[in-house]
Design a protein around this motif. Sequence first.
Motif, PDB file in Angstrom:
ATOM      1  N   ARG A   1      45.200 -17.336 -10.793  1.00 29.00           N
ATOM      2  CA  ARG A   1      45.069 -15.880 -10.748  1.00 29.00           C
ATOM      3  C   ARG A   1      43.610 -15.454 -10.609  1.00 29.00           C
TER       4      ARG A   1
ATOM      5  N   VAL B   1      39.490  -1.753  -9.904  1.00 28.51           N
ATOM      6  CA  VAL B   1      40.848  -1.612 -10.436  1.00 28.51           C
ATOM      7  C   VAL B   1      41.622  -2.920 -10.300  1.00 28.51           C
ATOM      8  N   ILE B   2      41.522  -3.544  -9.120  1.00 30.60           N
ATOM      9  CA  ILE B   2      42.232  -4.813  -8.898  1.00 30.60           C
ATOM     10  C   ILE B   2      41.742  -5.878  -9.876  1.00 30.60           C
TER      11      ILE B   2
ATOM     12  N   ALA C   1      40.370  -5.405 -12.812  1.00 26.21           N
ATOM     13  CA  ALA C   1      40.796  -5.075 -14.171  1.00 26.21           C
ATOM     14  C   ALA C   1      42.253  -5.443 -14.401  1.00 26.21           C
ATOM     15  N   VAL C   2      43.104  -5.222 -13.393  1.00 26.93           N
ATOM     16  CA  VAL C   2      44.531  -5.508 -13.528  1.00 26.93           C
ATOM     17  C   VAL C   2      44.804  -7.007 -13.478  1.00 26.93           C
ATOM     18  N   MET C   3      44.223  -7.693 -12.500  1.00 26.14           N
ATOM     19  CA  MET C   3      44.555  -9.101 -12.291  1.00 26.14           C
ATOM     20  C   MET C   3      43.848 -10.031 -13.262  1.00 26.14           C
TER      21      MET C   3
ATOM     22  N   ARG D   1      42.888  -9.175 -16.454  1.00 27.30           N
ATOM     23  CA  ARG D   1      42.964  -8.775 -17.863  1.00 27.30           C
ATOM     24  C   ARG D   1      43.590  -9.853 -18.745  1.00 27.30           C
TER      25      ARG D   1
END
Length: 489
Positions: A268, A460-461, A463-465, A467
């Motif tokens: 990831r 944003v990407i 932060a989401v991927m 986290r």
Amino acid sequence: MGQPAPRTNRSPWLTIAVLCVGQMMIVIDQNIVNVALPAVQRGLGISAENLVWVVNAYVIPFGGLLLLAGRLGDLIGRKTIFLTGIALFSAASLLCGFAGNEASLIGFRFVQGVGGAIASACILGMVATMFSEPRKQAQAIGAYSFASAGGGAVGPLLGGVLTQYLNWHWIFFINAPIGAVLVLTGLRAVPKERGQGLGKGTDFLGALLVTAGMMLLVYTIVDAERVGWGAAQTLILGPLSILLLAGFVVRQATVAQPLLPLRIFGSRSLTAANIVQFMMIAGMFGLLFFGTLYVQRVLGYGPLQAGLGFVPIAVVIAAVSLGLSARLITRFGQRPMLFTGLVLIVAAFVLLSFARVDGTYVADFLPASLVMGLGFGLAAPAMMGLGMAAVTPEESGIASGLFNTTQQIGGAIGLTVLSAFVTSRTDSLKNAGHSEASALVGGYHVAFLLAAGFVAVALVIGAVMLRATGQQTERAQADAPAEPDVAVS
């Protein structure tokens, strides 16, 4: 990242220096030509329509061969691939300098792009696996980040100096002695390594599919601005390149010895780091391209003055990447530094969107460029560290090639999209009665705001991927005891 190899007699920092100088030489060449294009056009009588191919003839093979070259580094040996690429790049540079007509220059630029791809594809993989101790690893990746970003900022300055005080031929000649020194030094300084062997991944059909698909995709992107996104060429070649790449993915999923093992995308952090880099570089090209246009076409700077205008950002990137970032990453972790850097880059682009028609360099460009340098100096080493941390040394070459590929494609797509919006906005303002300078600045404002949007999406990407990936690992790495300096073979 796997067990380090035994200690060698070579200084690992000398190895890092050789690799980073090679990377900087290649990155500088990608930017140095732009400043000299008018002189090249006059010297060889190249038509305005064909002048773009002095750039594109390099970009197409460079972007198309990175994945293949990275994998060959894993199979044959990364030292062999690196030195072969440097030698080919340097020889082609010399031939470019001696070119006496349009056709020969464009042809030699193509060969130069091949050499550049071969050399640069494995560099990050070697740099990232040179140390096992986290802080030194972060310092090494920071040096690579500076070589990449600093080269982009120094290129216009060096191009302006050589073109103004010598002639355009020297923007190519200068690579030959540097390349020769790199090869001679690299033969001793870069550790000899044994690749996995061609039998571990000699997928010739896969190599053909990915190389043809990537070259066609890069060609379609870089030529779309000239012919239009709705042109028949774009509408035919774009889907065809995607089809070739899709065929490559299918091939890799089914063949016994894949060129690109798809399992690496199971990481990831590697996937997220590449997506973040794609979006970040798509925006950063806006600074290098439209920032240069602003200081030249609006503020009235010449090529040399414009190049000098980018020196502060290079200095800040150097100071942060080569020193501060490693300490901050060791203390706070890679994710916080990545997000902090991306926020600063967004802020810098927003500042640039307020640049004035009657502005000054000190008030309208310098503050934003300093913030940009700080942001990039923090974000890039953290991003690359996150991505490469999940890759085994045996596959670091293909991962390095992947990072370079997303950088090239991101830059090409970003610049093409930004240029389209800038042209539309500028023409609209001209038709509404605005002055030439006012219309240009209005177009550049759109570019800077869109670039800020690209980087915000990257934030944003990320932060989401990211986290759920690696907070405990980061703490464990930061608390790990220091190990002796080692060079991974």
